[in-house]
Each structure stands twice: as C-alpha cells, then as structure tokens.
Design an enzyme around this catalytic site. Structure first.
Site, PDB file in Angstrom:
ATOM      1  N   ASP A 157     -17.302  10.532  -7.125  1.00 33.40           N
ATOM      2  CA  ASP A 157     -16.742  10.406  -5.779  1.00 33.40           C
ATOM      3  C   ASP A 157     -17.300  11.478  -4.841  1.00 33.40           C
ATOM      4  O   ASP A 157     -18.205  12.246  -5.204  1.00 33.40           O
ATOM      5  CB  ASP A 157     -15.215  10.467  -5.870  1.00 33.40           C
ATOM      6  CG  ASP A 157     -14.504   9.519  -4.910  1.00 33.40           C
ATOM      7  OD1 ASP A 157     -15.032   9.282  -3.815  1.00 33.40           O
ATOM      8  OD2 ASP A 157     -13.419   9.013  -5.261  1.00 33.40           O
ATOM      9  N   ASP A 212     -13.017   2.831   0.973  1.00 33.16           N
ATOM     10  CA  ASP A 212     -12.236   2.131  -0.042  1.00 33.16           C
ATOM     11  C   ASP A 212     -11.743   0.773   0.437  1.00 33.16           C
ATOM     12  O   ASP A 212     -11.357   0.599   1.588  1.00 33.16           O
ATOM     13  CB  ASP A 212     -11.009   2.955  -0.416  1.00 33.16           C
ATOM     14  CG  ASP A 212     -11.364   4.148  -1.279  1.00 33.16           C
ATOM     15  OD1 ASP A 212     -12.547   4.405  -1.482  1.00 33.16           O
ATOM     16  OD2 ASP A 212     -10.426   4.828  -1.745  1.00 33.16           O
TER      17      ASP A 212
END
Length: 648
Positions: A157, A212
């Site tokens: 991430d 996201d």
C-alpha cells in the site's frame, strides 16, 4: 481507511517527471509470475480489521469446498491489521499474538496444502493505513520474513509514505523481494496517484489504477471511467488493477454485481473476491464462478478490454480473444432499460456470412448476420462472445420493453416493444402481449400481431394508469411468440416505471423530496449533511470554504440524484462547491432535465467559495443533479449542493 491525504506530497514530487516516462515494454526481468491476471480472495472489503487466523483457515476451506479454487481463485490474501502493534525487540514484523497465535508460516502451510497460495499486506510507508508497522526502510528484513514464512503475494500500500518518491519506495521492496530468491508477486497499491502504469511493470506484476472501491454502483462506475485509455499499459505479468471485487457484499443488486464482474473480466483485471466465501449465496457463487467470464479475464488477445462507444447512459466495451473471437459488454448505466446494439465490424471481427454468438450469462448460443442487439436493464450488462462463422444455431432474437423512468400517477404514457431478429431466417406468426398492473388499461387492447419480422418489429402501446394506486415503482411485462425454422419460440421482457407526484407549489428544498434514484461514488447521497464516509447518516454540516448551510445534498463524485418534476416547476437553484471535510478534491456540477444538460460549473476545488447555480426547468419531467470528477481522480471529491431548491 485509505481516504487520508498521505499520498498528496508524493503526487506533487512525481508530477514533474511523470510526463517524461514512457510505458515499460517488459515486466520485471526474469520473472513470469502472472502470465494471466491473479485470481483469489482478500480479507479487506468484507472484514476490514476484524480478522484472525480462524477466518483465514475457514476461508481457505471454503474456497476449496465452494469450487472457487477449481474455478481459478488461488490466492488467499490477508490484508491490513494482521501485525502486532509494534515490531519485536529485534525490529522484525510480527503477527498479532492473540489473533494469529500460530503465525503466518502456519497459515501458508495450510493454504499450500489445499492448493492455494498465501498473500500478505504491508505499506510503502512508516505505518499501514490502519496504523500498524509498515515496511518503509525495512524492506530487506520484511521481504526475508515474508519469504521465510512461505508468502506468495504482497499487496503493498501507499499510506504514511512521508512524501518520498513512489518509484524509489516500490523499487526498494521489489529489489528486496527478488533478493530472497522466492517468487513473490508484488501488487503495487499506490492508488494510481503517480501513474504507475508508466513504471509499475519494472517493479511488480500489477498496480492499482485508482483509489479504493466501495460496495456501490457509483463507486464501480467511477473506477470504470478511470480505466479509459489505460489499455496500452497492460499485459502478461504487468496488469492494470482497478481494485478488488465487491460481489456479494450486499451494497449492489445482483444485476449490478454481474455488470461489475463482467467489466472487470473484460478489463483483464485481477479477480480478487472480497466477500465472505463461507456463507455466500448461490447467486453470488454463480457470478464469481462464471467459467465463461473467467475465461475472458484469463485470456490474452493482445489488448485488455476497452470502451469503443459512449452514448451517455449506455456504453459498449470489447476485448479481442486469442482464438480470433471477441467479447463485448453492452453496459446500461441509466435508470431505465435500454435497447442496445453493436455490429461485428465494430468489434474488429472480419466480415462473415454468419457469426456464432454466446450469451456469457445465460449460456444460450445463437447466430447473427452481423448485428448484435441486447435488452439491457437499468444498471446492468449483457455480455456476448462472438466468433466469425457458425450458422447452425437459431437466430439471435431479443425483445426490448422500453418505459419512461417516471410518470404522473394519473397520466397516460407510451411504452414500446421491439423484437430484433439479428440472424436468419425471418420470424413468422408473431404475436405480442403487454401485461400491466391491475386496474390499468391499454388503448386498443394488450395484444398485437405481425405476419413476419425481418431484422426488427416495433410496436407502441398507450397505457393508462388507474390513478388509484399510491406513488411507487410498478412492473410491466411483455411476451412475444413466433415461429422460426419450423419451431415455436418465445421471448419475454420486463420493465418498470415509477408513478410519482410533482413537488407542491411554491419553494421546496430538494432534500425534502423523494428521489427517483441516486448513485454516489462513496457511500449514499446524504440529505442536509455532507457526504461523510460510506455509512448512511455519517455526514457533517454542509460547509463550503468556511460557510455552513443548513440544507442541501451531500454527494461524492461521480454522483447523480434524480427527482420527478412532472412539468410543474420553473426554477432550480443551489450554491455548490467541495465540502471542507474532504481536505482536497476537485469536481464539476451539472444540472440536467429530461436528458438535456441545462447548466453547469467550471471545475471547483477544495477551498473555493460556493458558486451559485440556477436553471430554468419549465416543462421538464425529471431533474438530474450530477457531480463529475475534476480530472484528478475522485478520492476526495466530497461535493455539496447547498440550499438546493425548486420553485414550482
């Protein structure tokens, strides 16, 4: 969890050099880890931080028992929150001792024994997005730990990255993984902030192209929009990643989930399920285990799926297949059903007398002379695979029933049936019947006939509501029967329309009116508060550049709010801007009436003062308030329609 501003500084540092990079010609040298897009499961979308080793083991068993593993879902990926709150005394990552008491290596062994591969998570920052220890400046030690544990896949991430250049951070982990000698897939999850499609293949096997996803139609469609133009950067061992699947998590209809899955398959996207495999219902299993669509995803025909036509609410996407066929998705993003069509030539197929056509959801096979029609419900998709040749199959026939989105409770309206015959021979002895709600009537009766149909037959029906029913959605249906090639056949279609009441005379806040429909890029559209996060009712006072407004709509790009006017109103007005809660973002506002753009704004940025918007809506039946991305991605696009009101 990923919606904080940790990535903004690295975006700015990267922007000056990004335009100088060219797309990489090859994937990571010496590796062939993902010749096809990865398939598997990830814990985040359904469970967030509520994970432990029992969940992971149970999911491994469920992947096998459900048939998911045999359908191709091999990666069992643990997302954020598996770590202990701090590294151990020697500076090493360690699993949480309460939730993962037997460690990660034991889970890897468990997965491998069941024909699965284990994935794990970290961030190219000082902390993960949930605040646990991450791998920036610990790449070598962490990569060695992952390899020693038997990990096969790392989702890496972008949170808490200290503003350091993305390429340096991801290269460091890539080099560390390769140095272990264990083949570990590197999934670059930097949200598309620094155009990873230009450099990601040097370091990893896939890269996120957007922020996201969340479990909503608006989010899925917003991410889809951001895939346009990226098809040149994808291929074996180097895949664009539009984020994980939300199929089965409950925020969309089955039709929306089928469209979501169809499009991800056409994009050669990673198919990473994010639902609870242990308890998924049969409808979810049928979507995720659709072998025809999995085959489309896993096949490389030279370019990933891409959009070839954008007609507003309807779009056509296609993908060449390695055997010379083509897959096509007819997508309807609108609020009413659509009668859509495309030609074999549009798909890049060579000229042929006939084409074999397979519906990838029903499995039905037919033949076409070159035209391909599909009846596509609201928020849904029809998917075909088309081969040159064929002719032995029955003709491709479809029935469309087109209704208005909304009508007054006591006003007559027109619906249309269209029967398409895209193959041969002609259809004979055609009869049609229209079903309407009890108490409603059809001018001239509910039946119609045609002696024969070549290519298409259209019939318009005038329907009269009883006026006695309360406002709401009501279903209509049509059935057509015919003879073709010596056999009888039937086609059916369903549609609905909303009977509604116009706003009252005078001035009315839009937030006080019922919505015909609404879609939103992050959670639901909120009434009289800002958008907030994904839960309903979690917004704050509407605030634009320090000014607070008591009423309005809190939205998030891409967004649409549709309200019935019934021709009774004259003016819409609002003050619009990016809500202060976002900390960033840029959007544009558009006011539409009956499919016509009435007015709009330039791109507005966070911190800009509210802009007044007004539109003449005289005679309009349906008002549509839209928010679009300002061109820099939608991660922070919290948008307010403050003091949104109608004069009627």
């Amino acid at each position: 969890m990923r919606r904080i501003l940790t990535g903004l500084l690295s975006v700015l540092l990267f922007a000056a050099s990004a335009a100088l990079l060219s797309p990489p010609a090859f994937a990571v040298p010496g590796q062939n880890l993902l010749p096809a897009p990865p398939m598997g499961w990830n814990s985040w979308n359904k469970f967030g931080c509520n994970i432990d080793e029992d969940l992971i083991r149970q999911t491994a068993d469920a992947l096998v028992a459900s048939g998911m593993r045999d359908a191709g879902y091999h990666y069992l990926n643990i997302d954020d929150c598996w770590m202990a709150p701090e590294r151990d005394a020697d500076g090493n990552l360690q699993p949480d001792p309460q939730r993962f008491p037997h460690g990660i290596a034991a889970l890897a062994d468990y997965a491998h024994a069941r024909g699965l591969k284990l994935g794990i998570y970290s961030s190219a920052g000082t902390r993960t997005c949930a605040g646990f220890p991450a791998s920036l400046d610990h790449e070598t030690a962490d990569a060695r730990a992952f390899a020693a544990w038997g990990v096969d896949y790392l989702k890496y991430d972008n949170c808490n990255n200290e503003g350091r250049p993305a390429t340096e951070r991801y290269q460091a982990m890539s080099d560390a993984l390769r140095a272990t000698g264990r083949p570990i897939v590197l999934s670059i999850c930097e949200w598309g902030s620094n155009q990873p499609w230009l450099w990601g293949a040097r370091y990893g096997e896939l890269w996120r192209t957007t922020g996201d996803i969340n479990d909503s139609w608006g989010s899925a469609m917003g991410i889809l929009d951001q895939q346009v133009g990226l098809e040149a950067y994808s291929g074996p061992n180097a895949w664009n990643d539009p984020d994980m699947l939300e199929v089965g998590n409950g925020g969309m209809t089955d039709a929306e989930y089928r469209a979501h899955f169809s499009l991800w398959a056409l994009l050669n996207a990673p198919l990473i399920a994010g639902n609870d495999i242990r308890s998924m219902d049969p409808a979810t299993a049928r979507i995720l285990e659709n072998r025809d669509l999995v085959a489309v995803d896993q096949d490389w025909g030279g370019v990933q799926g891409h959009r070839i036509r954008d007609d507003g609410d309807t779009e056509v996407w296609t993908k060449p297949m390695s055997d010379g066929s083509a897959a096509v998705v007819l997508l309807n993003r609108g609020t009413t059903g659509a009668d859509m069509g495309v030609s074999a030539a549009d798909l890049g197929l060579p000229q042929a007398a006939h084409y074999r056509v397979r519906d990838l959801w029903s499995g039905e096979e037919s033949q076409s002379a070159g035209q391909l029609h599909g009846t596509v419900p609201s928020h849904a998709a029809v998917v075909y695979r088309v081969w040159p040749g064929g002719g032995a199959q029955p003709p491709l026939t479809t029935l469309a029933l087109t209704t208005p989105e909304a009508t007054a409770v006591d006003a007559p309206f027109t619906v249309r049936t269209t029967l398409h015959d895209d193959g041969s021979p002609a259809l004979h002895h055609v009869t049609a019947h229209l079903d309407v709600p009890a108490g409603w009537t059809v001018d001239g009766g509910p039946d119609a006939t045609a002696a024969s149909v070549r290519t298409a037959w259209t019939h318009d029906w005038t329907v009269r509501p009883s006026g006695a029913q309360p406002p709401g959605s009501l279903a209509l249906g049509a059935t057509v029967s015919y003879q073709v090639g010596g056999r009888s056949a039937t086609r059916t279609a369903e549609a609905s329309t909303v009977t509604a009441v116009s706003p009252p005379p005078g001035e009315t806040q839009v937030s006080a009116l019922p919505f015909l429909s609404s879609s939103n890029g992050w959670g639901p559209v909120e009434r009289d508060t800002s958008n907030g996060e994904t839960a309903a009712g979690d917004g704050h006072p509407l605030t634009i550049a320090g000014t607070t407004y008591p009423t309005g709509l809190g939205a998030h790009a891409p967004s649409s709010v549709r309200v019935f006017l019934g021709g009774a109103c004259t003016t819409f007005s609002a003050r619009v801007g990016v809500d202060d809660e976002s900390g960033a973002g840029s959007v544009a506002f558009e006011v539409w009436g009956d499919g016509v753009r009435l007015t709009g704004t330039n791109v507005l940025h966070h911190g800009d003062a509210a802009v007044p918007v007004s539109a003449d809506v005289s005679g309009r039946q349906v008002l549509d308030l839209r928010v679009t991305d300002g061109g820099d991605g939608v991660d922070y696009d919290h948008a307010d329609w403050a003091d949104a009101k109608l004069t009627c």
